[in-house]
Design an enzyme around this catalytic site. Structure first.
Site, PDB file in Angstrom:
ATOM      1  N   HIS A 264       0.844  -1.201   0.000  1.00 49.46           N
ATOM      2  CA  HIS A 264       0.000   0.000   0.000  1.00 49.46           C
ATOM      3  C   HIS A 264       0.883   1.257   0.000  1.00 49.46           C
ATOM      4  O   HIS A 264       0.732   2.140  -0.848  1.00 49.46           O
ATOM      5  CB  HIS A 264      -0.912  -0.017   1.233  1.00 49.46           C
ATOM      6  CG  HIS A 264      -1.790   1.181   1.354  1.00 49.46           C
ATOM      7  ND1 HIS A 264      -3.104   1.172   0.950  1.00 49.46           N
ATOM      8  CD2 HIS A 264      -1.563   2.429   1.810  1.00 49.46           C
ATOM      9  CE1 HIS A 264      -3.637   2.364   1.154  1.00 49.46           C
ATOM     10  NE2 HIS A 264      -2.720   3.153   1.677  1.00 49.46           N
ATOM     11  N   GLU A 265       1.806   1.304   0.951  1.00 44.54           N
ATOM     12  CA  GLU A 265       2.646   2.500   1.069  1.00 44.54           C
ATOM     13  C   GLU A 265       3.591   2.616  -0.137  1.00 44.54           C
ATOM     14  O   GLU A 265       3.906   3.723  -0.577  1.00 44.54           O
ATOM     15  CB  GLU A 265       3.420   2.503   2.389  1.00 44.54           C
ATOM     16  CG  GLU A 265       2.537   2.438   3.656  1.00 44.54           C
ATOM     17  CD  GLU A 265       1.444   3.503   3.732  1.00 44.54           C
ATOM     18  OE1 GLU A 265       1.625   4.598   3.141  1.00 44.54           O
ATOM     19  OE2 GLU A 265       0.394   3.245   4.365  1.00 44.54           O
ATOM     20  N   HIS A 268       1.840   4.522  -2.754  1.00 46.76           N
ATOM     21  CA  HIS A 268       1.984   5.964  -2.504  1.00 46.76           C
ATOM     22  C   HIS A 268       3.400   6.413  -2.868  1.00 46.76           C
ATOM     23  O   HIS A 268       3.597   7.472  -3.472  1.00 46.76           O
ATOM     24  CB  HIS A 268       1.767   6.278  -1.022  1.00 46.76           C
ATOM     25  CG  HIS A 268       0.340   6.255  -0.567  1.00 46.76           C
ATOM     26  ND1 HIS A 268      -0.635   7.017  -1.147  1.00 46.76           N
ATOM     27  CD2 HIS A 268      -0.276   5.585   0.450  1.00 46.76           C
ATOM     28  CE1 HIS A 268      -1.792   6.818  -0.510  1.00 46.76           C
ATOM     29  NE2 HIS A 268      -1.602   5.945   0.458  1.00 46.76           N
ATOM     30  N   GLU A 294      -4.494   8.072  -3.095  1.00 50.12           N
ATOM     31  CA  GLU A 294      -5.007   6.819  -2.539  1.00 50.12           C
ATOM     32  C   GLU A 294      -5.338   5.809  -3.647  1.00 50.12           C
ATOM     33  O   GLU A 294      -5.253   4.603  -3.435  1.00 50.12           O
ATOM     34  CB  GLU A 294      -6.229   7.133  -1.664  1.00 50.12           C
ATOM     35  CG  GLU A 294      -6.598   6.049  -0.688  1.00 50.12           C
ATOM     36  CD  GLU A 294      -5.538   5.746   0.365  1.00 50.12           C
ATOM     37  OE1 GLU A 294      -4.657   6.601   0.622  1.00 50.12           O
ATOM     38  OE2 GLU A 294      -5.570   4.641   0.917  1.00 50.12           O
TER      39      GLU A 294
HETATM   40 ZN    ZN Z   1      -3.021   5.259   1.844  1.00 51.24          ZN
END
Ligand code: ZN
Length: 500
Positions: A264-265, A268, A294
């Site tokens: 997830h990170e 980003h 996001e």
């Molecule tokens: Zn996030």
């Protein structure tokens, strides 16, 4: 002041703001990973000072005069300069309306708020957090008055994270989303539920970390320009595209949690690393909105990371790292185990379907807080009632209810909707990407992530903040925001996982 002088002042201000932002971002990273507990109060003061300094620069009379000279120059400016003026004007207008001493006080308050929230959550004591939370809400309401409320007082908060977003637009997406999700939850009751009983044992943190590093790097996160560290709540900080910090957290009894947080990170982080450095001079070397940000993390975490193709690639890596559990396990079994759908109490642990209901809950409560229909002291009760309605569960305590998220302690009202919008946007981008890369599944299964990353860079990352988010989506996907791609994607997955 002539046009050249005005440009020089504006470019100098952008440069100074870049350095201030970089220092603030690094201090924020440090606060969540390294700072000793006793240092919090002084750090809060320092961060308040930096926040005030940014406001001072963007509202200085000489800067505002330079900006108005540029606005009047209009067609004499390049396209990038015109966009720069739009973005700076938006920020300056926002800051100009708030008295400096109130702006600084807010920064100090929210910098301290997080540690108070943390203690309240650990002690499961909402009353301990209530005075701070009430003050943050009161100040936010005060700021809304300075800004001038739109059709709904909450609009101006939404606009902060996604320019142009309003309650009307979010409602138009969240209502059909909620209906669709409820229908999917009904549908899967008729299916064959997967099991994760085989995921038992102790999974050494060092090995989890090795997997996190290897897989995030394969996906496209570049460790020459980034780091992976540990924090209570995983997050990403982009200090510059050349210095992007991501974090994760490890649980000895669960080998998936750290990996999904890292992926997830990394989603980003890849966005932050791929921002166009030639736009730095114009102050446009930044993400276009929180929702689009996001969409990147969700795309990597869920659409790639929870796909069958991904587990064709990753199951052998897990078998190598943890042979006692994963040797002889099929990719299909892992794929089904990481896609179990079940209403639960904690947002960050929720599956892809119920996750969005957690966001709708927070969105509805925030709307009420700022329309004046709800007060901070009544939040626990309102929270529990909404949980019952939306997910059919009642939290046994506030730590697993209203106190679970850090956001409100940091003054981040209007931020939660960007998580569900990110899911909506990610599914839209995914449909467009599959049209261009029809062998998506094969690429993922073979760990060939570079073409996928390149598509995202071309259609999302490379814009920086050059155009508004809705225009970016329209160009990338050919459509306006719409929940159908997300619902289609989720239905496909549920049919496969639940064998329907
Ligand atoms: Zn996030």
């Amino acid at each position: 002041m002539n046009l050249e002088q005005a440009k020089q002042i504006v470019f100098e201000t952008i440069d100074t703001l870049f350095h201030l932002n970089a220092a603030s971002a690094l201090m924020g990273w440090d606060m969540q990973t390294m700072l000793p507990k006793g240092g919090v109060a002084d750090r809060a003061e320092t961060m308040g000072y930096f926040g005030a300094e940014q406001q001072r620069l963007l509202t200085a009379p000489v800067f505002l005069e330079a900006l108005s000279v540029l606005k009047e120059a209009g067609a004499e400016l390049s396209e990038l300069e015109r966009r720069m003026v739009v973005v700076l004007n938006r920020d300056a207008e926002r800051l100009r309306k708030i008295p400096p001493e109130r702006y600084r006080a807010f920064h100090v308050l929210v910098a301290k708020g997080e540690s108070i929230w943390r203690e309240a959550r650990e002690k499961n004591d909402f009353e301990l957090f209530l005075p701070t939370l009430s003050e943050i809400i009161a100040m936010t309401r005060e700021f809304i008055d300075y800004w001038g409320a739109g059709a709904h007082p909450y609009d101006v908060l939404l606009d902060h994270y996604e320019p142009g977003l309003t309650v009307e637009k979010v409602d138009a997406l969240f209502h059909p989303l909620q209906e669709g999700l409820v229908r999917l939850l009904e549908m899967l009751k008729g299916g064959k539920a997967p099991s994760r009983a085989f995921v038992r044992g102790s999974f050494a943190v060092e090995r989890q970390k090795t997997l996190s590093l290897k897989i995030s790097e394969a996906l496209g996160f570049d460790y020459t320009y980034g780091r992976l560290d540990t924090s209570a709540h995983p997050f990403t900080v982009g200090i510059a595209p050349t210095d992007v910090r991501i974090t994760t957290r490890y649980f000895e009894d669960d080998p998936f949690s750290s990996l999904f947080s890292t992926i997830h990170e990394a989603g980003h982080g890849i966005y932050e690393q791929r921002l166009p450095q030639d736009l730095k001079r114009y102050g446009l070397m930044s993400p276009v909105s929180m929702s689009v940000h996001e969409s990147q993390s969700r795309f990597y975490e869920n659409i790639i990371g929870r796909s069958f193709a991904f587990w064709t690639y990753a199951t052998p890596l897990f078998a190598e790292a943890f042979p006692e559990v994963f040797a002889g396990v099929d990719a299909e079994d892992v794929f089904r185990a990481v896609n179990i759908v079940e209403p639960s109490l904690i947002r960050v642990e929720a599956d892809e379907v119920t996750y969005n209901l957690h966001i709708i809950l927070r969105y509805e409560l925030e709307k009420q807080l700022f329309s004046g229909a709800l007060e901070a002291k009544d939040l626990p009760e309102a929270w529990n009632a909404s949980m019952q309605t939306l997910l059919g569960l009642v939290p046994p305590d506030d730590a697993r209810g209203v106190l679970q998220d850090v956001h409100w302690s940091s003054g981040l009202f209007g931020y939660f909707p960007s998580y569900a919008l990110g899911n909506i946007y990610a599914a839209m981008l995914y449909e467009a990407l599959r049209r261009d890369l029809p062998d998506f599944d094969r690429l993922v299964a073979e760990g060939e992530f570079a073409p996928i990353r390149a598509w995202m860079t071309e259609h999302v990352h490379a814009y920086g903040n050059r155009i508004d988010p809705l225009e970016l989506l329209e160009r990338a996907t050919g459509r306006a925001p719409d929940v159908e791609p997300l619902l289609r994607y989720l239905e496909d997955k549920i049919r496969r996982v639940y064998r329907l």
